[in-house]
Design a protein around this motif. Structure first.
Motif, PDB file in Angstrom:
ATOM      1  N   THR A 195       0.641  -1.303  -0.050  1.00 19.00           N
ATOM      2  CA  THR A 195      -0.003  -0.091  -0.011  1.00 19.00           C
ATOM      3  C   THR A 195       0.825   1.070  -0.085  1.00 19.00           C
ATOM      4  OG1 THR A 195      -1.749  -1.151   1.299  1.00 19.00           O
ATOM      5  CG2 THR A 195      -1.714   1.311   1.213  1.00 19.00           C
ATOM      6  N   VAL A 245      -1.765   6.863   4.086  1.00 22.47           N
ATOM      7  CA  VAL A 245      -2.356   5.361   3.716  1.00 22.47           C
ATOM      8  C   VAL A 245      -2.146   4.496   4.712  1.00 22.47           C
ATOM      9  CG1 VAL A 245      -2.358   6.027   1.325  1.00 22.47           C
ATOM     10  CG2 VAL A 245      -0.262   4.641   2.136  1.00 22.47           C
ATOM     11  N   SER A 246      -1.017   4.565   5.335  1.00 19.74           N
ATOM     12  CA  SER A 246      -0.690   3.427   6.426  1.00 19.74           C
ATOM     13  C   SER A 246      -1.244   3.761   7.820  1.00 19.74           C
ATOM     14  CB  SER A 246       0.828   3.393   6.656  1.00 19.74           C
ATOM     15  OG  SER A 246       1.437   4.394   7.245  1.00 19.74           O
TER      16      SER A 246
END
Length: 179
Positions: A63, A92-93
């Motif tokens: 990701t 995103v993490s």
């Protein structure tokens, strides 16, 4: 990539993107060269450091790497800047940007990225995309610049077939004799 493999200007980068994306790949996406900062002279360690830092913090899927790639190639963001890469990855993490930045700057992460980069550079591959496929039985295939999926899929199938055959042989006959 080796710094010498990077385009030297946005104009040059755009030419490669137009040739590869529009002509060869017939992609619906127009790649954005905004990430290319000429004064970096091909040094773009930041996204690799950040992706490795995220991995070391437990974010083990792709990701973060995919988000960094999208930020650079589609949005034209300067992912060569550590702060920009950290911001993209943190979003995103769901990892703390502060922690991600600190781990990205750690000696352990820098060493891992440097070793991985040196291994990749040892293949002397200058075309992208590049794939190095290695099986548990030691088979290795290197693709450089190839964009068709069929040869990759056929190679993966062949490697899986051979690995399965070796496992079957081992189950029947064990390990090779020491002498």
């Amino acid at each position: 990539m080796s710094p010498s493999d990077f385009p030297t200007s946005r104009k040059q980068c755009d030419w490669f993107y137009d040739r590869s994306g529009g002509t060869v790949m017939q992609s619906p996406y127009k790649l954005n060269s905004g990430w290319l900062i000429e004064k970096r002279n091909g040094h773009y360690e930041a996204p690799n450091l950040v992706a490795e830092a995220a991995r070391s913090l437990g974010h083990s899927d792709d990701t973060v790497r995919l988000a960094l790639t999208h930020a650079a190639l589609i949005e034209g963001k300067d992912v060569g800047d550590l702060k920009v890469s950290v911001s993209v990855a943190a979003k995103v993490s769901k990892l703390s940007a502060k922690k991600l930045h600190a781990v990205s700057d750690s000696l352990a992460v820098k060493k891992t990225v440097q070793e991985s980069t040196q291994l990749f550079l040892s293949y002397k591959i200058s075309q992208r995309p590049s794939f190095i496929l290695e099986s548990p039985i030691g088979d290795k295939a290197v693709f450089s610049g190839l964009v068709a999926v069929e040869p990759l899929a056929a190679t993966i199938d062949a490697m899986l077939h051979d690995a399965k055959a070796y496992a079957s042989h081992k189950a029947h006959y064990g390990l090779p004799p020491a002498k």
